[in-house]
Write a protein that holds these residues in place. Structure first.
Motif, PDB file in Angstrom:
ATOM      1  N   GLY A   1      30.917  40.466  30.102  1.00  0.00           N
ATOM      2  CA  GLY A   1      31.261  41.809  29.647  1.00  0.00           C
ATOM      3  C   GLY A   1      30.829  42.872  30.637  1.00  0.00           C
ATOM      4  N   LEU A   2      29.671  42.655  31.248  1.00  0.00           N
ATOM      5  CA  LEU A   2      29.176  43.609  32.235  1.00  0.00           C
ATOM      6  C   LEU A   2      30.071  43.636  33.469  1.00  0.00           C
ATOM      7  CD1 LEU A   2      26.878  45.564  32.981  1.00  0.00           C
ATOM      8  CD2 LEU A   2      25.674  43.605  33.986  1.00  0.00           C
ATOM      9  N   ALA A   3      30.583  42.474  33.864  1.00  0.00           N
ATOM     10  CA  ALA A   3      31.494  42.419  35.008  1.00  0.00           C
ATOM     11  C   ALA A   3      32.714  43.302  34.756  1.00  0.00           C
ATOM     12  CB  ALA A   3      31.917  40.974  35.274  1.00  0.00           C
ATOM     13  N   PHE A   4      33.241  43.256  33.548  1.00  0.00           N
ATOM     14  CA  PHE A   4      34.391  44.081  33.184  1.00  0.00           C
ATOM     15  C   PHE A   4      34.038  45.566  33.228  1.00  0.00           C
ATOM     16  CE2 PHE A   4      36.600  46.487  29.874  1.00  0.00           C
ATOM     17  CZ  PHE A   4      37.921  46.316  30.249  1.00  0.00           C
ATOM     18  N   VAL A   5      32.919  45.923  32.625  1.00  0.00           N
ATOM     19  CA  VAL A   5      32.548  47.336  32.493  1.00  0.00           C
ATOM     20  C   VAL A   5      32.270  47.982  33.845  1.00  0.00           C
ATOM     21  CG1 VAL A   5      30.780  48.911  31.593  1.00  0.00           C
ATOM     22  CG2 VAL A   5      31.673  47.080  30.145  1.00  0.00           C
ATOM     23  N   VAL A   6      31.483  47.306  34.679  1.00  0.00           N
ATOM     24  CA  VAL A   6      31.105  47.936  35.958  1.00  0.00           C
ATOM     25  C   VAL A   6      32.282  48.003  36.929  1.00  0.00           C
ATOM     26  CG1 VAL A   6      28.678  47.314  35.705  1.00  0.00           C
ATOM     27  CG2 VAL A   6      30.209  45.757  36.917  1.00  0.00           C
ATOM     28  N   THR A   7      33.138  46.968  36.911  1.00  0.00           N
ATOM     29  CA  THR A   7      34.309  46.996  37.800  1.00  0.00           C
ATOM     30  C   THR A   7      35.257  48.118  37.409  1.00  0.00           C
ATOM     31  OG1 THR A   7      34.158  44.599  38.118  1.00  0.00           O
ATOM     32  CG2 THR A   7      36.235  45.644  38.700  1.00  0.00           C
TER      33      THR A   7
ATOM     34  N   PHE B   1      37.940  33.250  35.226  1.00  0.00           N
ATOM     35  CA  PHE B   1      39.266  33.714  35.625  1.00  0.00           C
ATOM     36  C   PHE B   1      39.917  34.548  34.530  1.00  0.00           C
ATOM     37  CE2 PHE B   1      43.900  33.141  36.233  1.00  0.00           C
ATOM     38  CZ  PHE B   1      44.005  33.722  37.493  1.00  0.00           C
ATOM     39  N   ALA B   2      39.734  34.156  33.272  1.00  0.00           N
ATOM     40  CA  ALA B   2      40.316  34.930  32.166  1.00  0.00           C
ATOM     41  C   ALA B   2      39.749  36.345  32.142  1.00  0.00           C
ATOM     42  CB  ALA B   2      40.050  34.225  30.838  1.00  0.00           C
ATOM     43  N   VAL B   3      38.441  36.454  32.268  1.00  0.00           N
ATOM     44  CA  VAL B   3      37.815  37.779  32.265  1.00  0.00           C
ATOM     45  C   VAL B   3      38.184  38.545  33.527  1.00  0.00           C
ATOM     46  CG1 VAL B   3      35.600  38.997  32.338  1.00  0.00           C
ATOM     47  CG2 VAL B   3      35.910  37.060  30.783  1.00  0.00           C
ATOM     48  N   ALA B   4      38.171  37.865  34.681  1.00  0.00           N
ATOM     49  CA  ALA B   4      38.504  38.527  35.940  1.00  0.00           C
ATOM     50  C   ALA B   4      39.939  39.036  35.933  1.00  0.00           C
ATOM     51  CB  ALA B   4      38.290  37.565  37.109  1.00  0.00           C
TER      52      ALA B   4
ATOM     53  N   ALA C   1      41.859  39.858  33.307  1.00  0.00           N
ATOM     54  CA  ALA C   1      41.953  41.031  32.433  1.00  0.00           C
ATOM     55  C   ALA C   1      41.306  42.245  33.090  1.00  0.00           C
ATOM     56  CB  ALA C   1      41.273  40.735  31.097  1.00  0.00           C
ATOM     57  N   THR C   2      40.178  42.014  33.748  1.00  0.00           N
ATOM     58  CA  THR C   2      39.451  43.109  34.391  1.00  0.00           C
ATOM     59  C   THR C   2      40.275  43.760  35.497  1.00  0.00           C
ATOM     60  OG1 THR C   2      37.300  42.096  33.927  1.00  0.00           O
ATOM     61  CG2 THR C   2      37.384  43.703  35.719  1.00  0.00           C
ATOM     62  N   VAL C   3      40.847  42.951  36.382  1.00  0.00           N
ATOM     63  CA  VAL C   3      41.543  43.537  37.533  1.00  0.00           C
ATOM     64  C   VAL C   3      42.844  44.226  37.127  1.00  0.00           C
ATOM     65  CG1 VAL C   3      40.475  41.940  39.164  1.00  0.00           C
ATOM     66  CG2 VAL C   3      42.674  41.336  38.148  1.00  0.00           C
ATOM     67  N   PHE C   4      43.543  43.679  36.140  1.00  0.00           N
ATOM     68  CA  PHE C   4      44.781  44.341  35.723  1.00  0.00           C
ATOM     69  C   PHE C   4      44.483  45.666  35.031  1.00  0.00           C
ATOM     70  CE2 PHE C   4      47.188  40.502  36.628  1.00  0.00           C
ATOM     71  CZ  PHE C   4      48.427  41.015  36.991  1.00  0.00           C
ATOM     72  N   ILE C   5      43.507  45.685  34.140  1.00  0.00           N
ATOM     73  CA  ILE C   5      43.144  46.938  33.457  1.00  0.00           C
ATOM     74  C   ILE C   5      42.593  47.937  34.469  1.00  0.00           C
ATOM     75  CG2 ILE C   5      41.576  47.962  31.765  1.00  0.00           C
ATOM     76  CD1 ILE C   5      41.855  45.363  30.148  1.00  0.00           C
ATOM     77  N   THR C   6      41.782  47.461  35.397  1.00  0.00           N
ATOM     78  CA  THR C   6      41.221  48.339  36.423  1.00  0.00           C
ATOM     79  C   THR C   6      42.319  48.905  37.312  1.00  0.00           C
ATOM     80  OG1 THR C   6      39.123  47.128  36.460  1.00  0.00           O
ATOM     81  CG2 THR C   6      39.664  48.434  38.404  1.00  0.00           C
ATOM     82  N   PHE C   7      43.279  48.070  37.681  1.00  0.00           N
ATOM     83  CA  PHE C   7      44.367  48.539  38.541  1.00  0.00           C
ATOM     84  C   PHE C   7      45.167  49.643  37.865  1.00  0.00           C
ATOM     85  CE2 PHE C   7      48.875  48.383  39.647  1.00  0.00           C
ATOM     86  CZ  PHE C   7      48.819  48.661  41.001  1.00  0.00           C
ATOM     87  N   PHE C   8      45.619  49.399  36.642  1.00  0.00           N
ATOM     88  CA  PHE C   8      46.473  50.386  35.971  1.00  0.00           C
ATOM     89  C   PHE C   8      45.693  51.651  35.617  1.00  0.00           C
ATOM     90  CE2 PHE C   8      49.080  46.542  35.042  1.00  0.00           C
ATOM     91  CZ  PHE C   8      50.242  46.987  35.656  1.00  0.00           C
TER      92      PHE C   8
ATOM     93  N   ALA D   1      42.226  39.541  43.734  1.00  0.00           N
ATOM     94  CA  ALA D   1      40.942  40.053  43.244  1.00  0.00           C
ATOM     95  C   ALA D   1      40.388  39.155  42.137  1.00  0.00           C
ATOM     96  CB  ALA D   1      41.118  41.480  42.733  1.00  0.00           C
ATOM     97  N   ALA D   2      41.268  38.717  41.238  1.00  0.00           N
ATOM     98  CA  ALA D   2      40.825  37.820  40.164  1.00  0.00           C
ATOM     99  C   ALA D   2      40.383  36.476  40.720  1.00  0.00           C
ATOM    100  CB  ALA D   2      41.950  37.623  39.146  1.00  0.00           C
ATOM    101  N   GLY D   3      41.142  35.955  41.686  1.00  0.00           N
ATOM    102  CA  GLY D   3      40.775  34.689  42.303  1.00  0.00           C
ATOM    103  C   GLY D   3      39.466  34.778  43.064  1.00  0.00           C
ATOM    104  N   TYR D   4      39.250  35.903  43.737  1.00  0.00           N
ATOM    105  CA  TYR D   4      38.011  36.094  44.492  1.00  0.00           C
ATOM    106  C   TYR D   4      36.800  36.086  43.566  1.00  0.00           C
ATOM    107  CZ  TYR D   4      34.307  38.583  46.939  1.00  0.00           C
ATOM    108  OH  TYR D   4      33.091  38.952  47.461  1.00  0.00           O
ATOM    109  N   LEU D   5      36.853  36.847  42.495  1.00  0.00           N
ATOM    110  CA  LEU D   5      35.734  36.887  41.552  1.00  0.00           C
ATOM    111  C   LEU D   5      35.463  35.509  40.957  1.00  0.00           C
ATOM    112  CD1 LEU D   5      36.415  40.253  39.676  1.00  0.00           C
ATOM    113  CD2 LEU D   5      34.599  39.791  41.331  1.00  0.00           C
ATOM    114  N   THR D   6      36.522  34.773  40.666  1.00  0.00           N
ATOM    115  CA  THR D   6      36.365  33.439  40.093  1.00  0.00           C
ATOM    116  C   THR D   6      35.706  32.484  41.085  1.00  0.00           C
ATOM    117  OG1 THR D   6      38.332  33.777  38.729  1.00  0.00           O
ATOM    118  CG2 THR D   6      37.570  31.515  38.998  1.00  0.00           C
ATOM    119  N   MET D   7      36.140  32.519  42.336  1.00  0.00           N
ATOM    120  CA  MET D   7      35.574  31.610  43.335  1.00  0.00           C
ATOM    121  C   MET D   7      34.118  31.944  43.662  1.00  0.00           C
ATOM    122  SD  MET D   7      38.619  30.569  45.988  1.00  0.00           S
ATOM    123  CE  MET D   7      39.248  32.208  46.321  1.00  0.00           C
ATOM    124  N   ILE D   8      33.782  33.237  43.688  1.00  0.00           N
ATOM    125  CA  ILE D   8      32.390  33.619  43.918  1.00  0.00           C
ATOM    126  C   ILE D   8      31.513  33.112  42.776  1.00  0.00           C
ATOM    127  CG2 ILE D   8      30.841  35.618  43.916  1.00  0.00           C
ATOM    128  CD1 ILE D   8      32.063  35.062  46.608  1.00  0.00           C
TER     129      ILE D   8
END
Length: 254
Positions: A26-32, A117-120, A122-129, A154-161
């Motif tokens: 959840g924190l990953a989503f909020v801060v991004t 990946f699911a969280v990443a 959702a995070t990157v699409f919401i962040t982008f728009f 961006a989602a793939g990068y967060l998942t791999m890290i």
């Protein structure tokens, strides 16, 4: 031998019932989202200061300015997802239930990857728009060349890290030690080496630098490689860390 679907179900149960892992995602989503929205607002209000002199303005990259904080949260999530079992001693119970150690870690990695990946995504699409809405007339659209690829990158990068961090934790068998290695590596060693002319070429092949090439919409002249090579380098690091975790788990007592 435990059935692999049963292993996945067990690992999912362990992951979702530990509050620290849920809160970290959840924190990953909020801060991004939060930092990206702030930077986009500042960029829109002070565009002359943000616009590059001899290159196109990267509205996608501006929206993803918060990825660096999201990356920290994903590193912590990957560490906790593996390290909690070692700190609590539950790893012995898991190994008693699933003696096939490689299968156990693969199952854990699959569950971690799917959750991250699911969280990443959702995070990157919401962040982008959200970012594009805040950029106003300086925004871009998802249909512009390379933008959709950068969003998925961006989602793939967060998942791999996240998976890389999980693999390192499996090798070290200690979440405190893993954080003590990963945080300085990503946020001190890599940036410092990247700024030193004689050794910055080495830093270009670290997983964080290489993975962040996946977010590029515009290929810059001074970049050593593009998104495709960045993906392969980051993936290699990730697979190597997981393979190392499997090797250590198979040869070392829990």
């Amino acid at each position: 031998m435990a059935a692999f679907p049963a292993i996945l179900q067990s690992e999912w149960t362990k992951l979702r019932t530990v509050r620290s892992t849920v809160w970290t995602l959840g924190l990953a989503f909020v801060v991004t989202l939060g930092l990206g929205a702030l930077i986009c607002t500042l960029a829109n209000n002070n565009f002359a200061d943000f616009a590059p002199k001899n290159a196109p303005f990267d509205a996608t990259g501006t929206a993803f300015a918060g990825i660096i904080l999201g990356e920290i949260a994903m590193v912590v999530f990957g560490v906790l997802a593996v390290g909690n079992e070692y700190s609590s001693g539950m790893i012995r119970v898991s190994l008693a239930a699933v003696p096939q150690r490689a299968t156990l870690l693969v199952g854990k990695a699959v569950v971690i990857a799917l959750a991250a990946f699911a969280v990443a995504l959702a995070t990157v699409f919401i962040t982008f728009f959200t970012g594009q809405a805040l950029l106003g007339g300086h925004s871009t659209t998802i249909t512009e060349p390379h933008v959709l690829r950068a969003v998925f990158g961006a989602a793939g990068y967060l998942t791999m890290i996240c998976l890389f961090s999980a693999g390192v934790t499996a090798m070290l068998h200690n979440q405190t030690l893993a954080l003590g290695v990963l945080v300085p590596f990503f946020f001190l060693l890599s940036p410092i080496l990247g700024a030193v002319p004689k050794v910055k070429t080495v830093a270009h092949y670290f997983p964080d630098y290489a993975g962040q090439r996946m977010l590029l919409v515009y290929q810059e002249h001074n970049q050593p490689f593009g998104p495709g090579a960045g993906f392969l380098i980051c993936l290699t690091w990730t697979l190597a860390a997981l393979a190392g975790g499997i090797l250590v788990l198979r040869t070392r007592d829990a």
